[in-house]
Design a protein around this motif. Structure first.
Motif, mmCIF file in Angstrom:
data_model
loop_
_atom_site.group_PDB
_atom_site.id
_atom_site.type_symbol
_atom_site.label_atom_id
_atom_site.label_comp_id
_atom_site.label_asym_id
_atom_site.label_seq_id
_atom_site.Cartn_x
_atom_site.Cartn_y
_atom_site.Cartn_z
ATOM 1 N N UNK A 296 0.830 -1.208 0.000
ATOM 2 C CA UNK A 296 0.000 0.000 0.000
ATOM 3 C C UNK A 296 0.862 1.256 0.000
ATOM 4 N N UNK A 300 0.851 3.596 -3.576
ATOM 5 C CA UNK A 300 -0.108 4.593 -3.104
ATOM 6 C C UNK A 300 -0.185 5.805 -4.027
ATOM 7 N N UNK A 305 -2.889 9.195 2.608
ATOM 8 C CA UNK A 305 -3.001 7.748 2.847
ATOM 9 C C UNK A 305 -1.614 7.111 2.892
ATOM 10 N N UNK A 309 -0.386 4.722 5.882
ATOM 11 C CA UNK A 309 0.172 3.370 5.765
ATOM 12 C C UNK A 309 1.585 3.316 6.332
#
Lengths: 492, 221
Positions: A296, A300, A305, A309
């Protein structure tokens, strides 16, 4: 004196929050600072006393602070300072964009103060039941902050956070209950039966079956709050949708406080069952979190975000270190949580401003940030390199210590796997950093330009993070050694 | 005021049985309004069980905690949830992941599994676990079943409350409840959690026009 300090930490910001809630928007920020500064001073004084004179107790055993508690308290206050200092800038931008309703600023400051106070109260309490109450209270207050923007995405994130957080924390309550059930046989039905100071002493006499079950539930419960995979589904949403200073507090401090709760259960479980059981679980969940966060991070497309992560990755590493045990890995853990807290909170502030200026969170559309918003761009690059674990930074030293400590403690395979994952995450993070920092800056910036105060605000914590990789002053090293002693099962 | 310990024991058993039956009813109903009052009754019964044991054993903190639980979870919470329901256009759980009949069968299966598991888990444990432990585990699991299979925001809150009732009953079965100061904290947290859920359910109505969590599917990856 101790009583006064503890009371100041809790009451001053709580009262200031209540005042800010009703104050008009221009005064709310000053009121918040007025309530927070005494708490900050009292907290640092209290922590210093613990490190200088040993553990303290107050209010008839309700409050007990050992070096581990003092360390977590200092961490929370440091991150809260960054979050609070970054709030006027965030709110000014929101106001300029017309996204702020009347009274929003006052309520924002009130909730921020209550959230920070809840986090700072948890390490003061000598009762695992009240510790649960404190962590659940911070969850609820912060849920109001996560959805502060009232956009559909923010409401979705806040709702997930509230429901998943409540289920998770429900399991932690079951764990607390089982531990209580295993100790009332020894201590009787008093609130002492939940005091970690007492539990550590009588741990060998606890019922092993119940203690094992208690740790499993505590791991699921506080693991949810700490963002451990597979209990992490709320985290990327909540940490990316919340206002940036709140993301800073969530990532930098709230996760560490959840890990603190887990560490208290771990210490008691180790004393009851020996190190094998809970350490193995912590190492397994730590590795799983590291491995799950990696793809992730690499793939990404959303800047906030990405940072969320990265928090899952770092908390996985911290959990791994707690499971490894041993002096070196635990020393790495103490250095790691502090450096991560400062670097992550700062990078959230910088990223928040970049995102607000450009009106997009897509990494592909944020190119040229170094040229367009130098102070934010520079902070983002430095913090991201530190978070990737590159030298010189406290995180680099911490990661090396944790991995070597793991090998020393006989976890060679796990440490090797973690090293491989961390190396791949460096590549992923570097790729994103390059995309954001260079390239075409596009249209000129919207909103007020960054002030000198803002540049100092971003620069100061990052300087500490970088310096921590080069040199640790001896009083600080002595303090960290005391924390390590507690984490290693000593009485501090 | 005191009551005979044997009568108290029978009362607690009756409460535990009723709590399980109410849990099965919760799993089987589609009407959100009915679910709110079923879970309120369930909450009140956990309080009644605590009060009756408190009166039988003279443990004042159980009586205080029980009374507060009845007031907070049996009266305040359902009124808060009811006020959202009145504003909401949706009064029924129309398309749950498990229909009422399948939920009913699952909930009954949970009750049997929980009884077997509770009898197995406590062999060799040092605590004199009460007879209400199977009921407690069944209630926790039924709450989770409701949370996992419903889609309306209010139904999720109802499931969460049932889950919490199961935990309260577990506390009671294992140790006759936590210390009063902890019980008060838990109750306080529960109340503000319901208020925050109320705030967000209202925002969902204002911003999204519904309280169906199906609308909440945009955040991925």
């Amino acid at each position: 004196m101790t009583e006064l300090l503890a009371a100041l930490i809790v009451l001053a910001p709580t009262a200031a929050g209540a005042a800010a809630w009703f104050a008009d928007d221009r005064r709310a920020g000053r009121l918040a600072a007025l309530g927070f500064v005494p708490a900050l001073a009292a907290g640092l004084l209290l922590a210093t006393r613990v490190f200088a004179e040993g553990p303290i107790r107050a209010f008839g055993g309700l409050v007990a602070v050992d070096p581990l508690g003092a360390y977590v308290l200092a961490l929370v206050l440091a991150v809260a300072t960054v979050a609070l200092a970054g709030s006027p800038g965030h709110l000014a931008h929101e106001r300029a964009a017309g996204r702020l309703r009347p009274h929003d600023a006052g309520r924002y400051y009130a909730l921020l103060l209550w959230f920070a106070t809840g986090l700072a109260t948890v390490p003061l309490l000598d009762n695992l039941g009240l510790l649960w109450v404190g962590i659940e209270a911070t969850t609820i207050v912060s849920a109001l902050l996560v959805g502060f923007a009232r956009t559909p995405a923010a409401i979705e994130a806040a709702w997930k956070y509230l429901i998943l957080g409540s289920i998770g924390i429900g399991f932690a309550l079951l764990g607390t209950l089982l531990l209580y059930a295993s100790s009332v046989g020894v201590l009787g039905e008093t609130s002492d039966a939940l005091a970690w100071t007492r539990l550590a002493a009588i741990a060998p006499r606890l019922d092993p079956g119940l203690a094992r079950l208690a740790f499993i539930f505590a791991l699921a419960g506080y693991g949810t709050k700490a963002g451990l995979v597979p209990f992490h589904f709320w985290l990327p949403d909540a940490h990316s949708q919340a206002p940036s200073p709140i993301s800073a507090l969530l990532s930098g401090a709230a996760l560490a406080v959840a890990l603190y709760a887990l560490a208290r259960f771990h210490l008691i479980t180790v004393a009851t069952l020996g190190p094998a059981f809970s350490s193995t679980l912590l190492v397994a969940f730590g590795l799983l979190s590291l491995a799950t966060a990696l793809p992730f991070i690499v793939a990404q497309g959303d800047l906030k975000r990405l940072l969320a992560y990265s928090s899952i990755e770092h908390l996985g590493l911290a959990t791994l270190a707690l499971g490894f045990g041993g002096h070196l890995a635990l020393l790495g853990l103490t250095l790691h949580l502090f450096s991560h807290g400062l670097a992550k909170s700062t990078v959230f502030l910088a990223a928040g401003r970049l995102v607000a200026e450009r009106g997009s969170r897509r990494i592909g559309r944020l190119g040229g940030s170094l040229a367009r918003s130098p102070s934010d761009g520079r902070a983002l690059v430095v913090a991201a390199l530190a978070l990737a674990g590159l030298p010189p930074s406290g995180i680099f030293v911490a990661e090396i210590a944790i991995l070597l400590g793991g090998v020393q403690a006989g976890w060679g395979l796990a440490a090797g796997a973690a090293a491989a994952i961390l190396a791949l995450a460096v590549a992923g993070l570097l790729f994103h950093v390059i995309r954001v920092s260079v390239g075409s800056p596009g249209r000129p910036a919207e909103g007020p330009p960054a002030s000198r105060r803002w540049a100092v605000l971003l620069g100061a914590p990052l300087t500490v993070v970088v310096l921590a990789g080069l040199w640790t002053p001896s009083p600080l090293a002595a303090a960290l050694d005391q924390v390590v002693l507690v984490l290693g099962g000593g009485r501090g | 005021m005191t009551i005979d310990p044997r009568a108290a024991g029978q009362l607690v058993d009756a409460c535990a049985a009723a709590i399980v039956v109410l849990g099965v009813g919760l799993a089987a109903t589609r009407s959100i309004g009915r679910a709110i009052w079923l879970v309120a009754l369930q909450s009140a019964l956990t309080g009644v069980a605590a009060i009756s044991v408190g009166l039988a054993t003279g443990a004042g903190h159980l009586v205080v905690g029980g009374l507060l639980a009845v007031g907070a979870k049996g009266v305040v919470v359902p009124f808060v949830l009811g006020s959202i329901l009145r504003r909401s256009p949706v009064r029924q759980e129309r398309h749950p992941l498990l229909g009422p009949r399948a939920s009913l069968v699952t909930a009954v299966a949970i009750v049997f599994v929980a009884s077997a598991a509770a009898n197995g888990a406590l062999v060799g444990a040092s605590v004199a676990a009460g007879r209400s432990l199977p009921a407690a585990i069944a209630t926790v699991l039924t709450g989770l079943l409701i949370i996992m299979t419903r889609r309306k925001a209010l139904s999720l809150v109802v499931g969460l409350l049932a889950f919490e009732n199961g935990i309260a009953l577990t506390a009671f079965a294992l140790t006759y409840g936590m210390p009063l100061v902890v019980e008060l904290g838990i109750l306080f947290d529960l109340l503000i959690a319901v208020v925050v859920a109320w705030v967000y359910a209202r925002r969902m109505l204002d911003v999204l026009g519904s309280t169906s969590t199906d609308e909440l599917r945009s955040l991925r990856g």
